[in-house]
Design an enzyme around this catalytic site. Sequence first.
Site, PDB file in Angstrom:
ATOM      1  CG  ASP A 196       4.406   0.672  12.363  1.00 43.36           C
ATOM      2  OD1 ASP A 196       5.253   0.171  11.596  1.00 43.36           O
ATOM      3  OD2 ASP A 196       3.555  -0.002  12.967  1.00 43.36           O
ATOM      4  CG  ASP A 216       1.573  -3.723   8.521  1.00 43.25           C
ATOM      5  OD1 ASP A 216       0.951  -3.148   7.608  1.00 43.25           O
ATOM      6  OD2 ASP A 216       2.470  -4.568   8.314  1.00 43.25           O
ATOM      7  CB  SER A 274      -2.745  -9.774   9.486  1.00 47.21           C
ATOM      8  OG  SER A 274      -2.897 -11.182   9.432  1.00 47.21           O
ATOM      9  CB  CYS A 321      13.447  -3.159   7.181  1.00 45.38           C
ATOM     10  SG  CYS A 321      14.585  -4.523   7.541  1.00 45.38           S
TER      11      CYS A 321
END
Length: 189
Positions: free
Chosen positions: A19, A21, A28, A101
């Site tokens: 992944d 982030d 964030s 996505c």
Amino acid sequence: MNVGIARSPSGARRWLILDRDGVINHDSADYIRSVADWRPIPGALEAISRLSAAGFGLAVATNQSGVGRGYFSLATLNAIHARLLQAVTKAGGHIEAIAYCPHTPAESCGCRKPAPGLLLRLMADCGFAPADSVMIGDAQRDLEAARAAAVACIAVGTGASELGTRHGVPAFADLGAAADWLLQGHWPC
């Protein structure tokens, strides 16, 4: 569903799907909206470098609904990913592909995690099987996408211990600690 910045397959026998982030860079609540917002988590780039040097193939699967919500453009997302790849390369690592996505949750697409579409696309495009791959994520949706794609998973980051316990998967404080474990020869079932 889009696979951006694809590279030629490395011939790796084991693959890690990361992944973005919360695993590679700081997350964030306001989204990573610009190249300036993208800040790697300490030790993450070095972990990617060590894993690359050990022969793992690495790819990224990331939900980026900020595009669909109009918070940033596809051009900005591509610039963020170019910065990520530049930083990984500078640290001595290599990422084969980034699948993202751009849809919002309301669009009910097949690629937005927890759906398995991004992972399935990476496996098809990079040529690896579920049994040869592990998803490393920091959220429930990452682990659910992995399960839906028949891919093993590892939880990292804040809340990883709880997430790991709930899903019965290995859990680590960060990508560096997960890399240490993998480089010692461990592989989740």
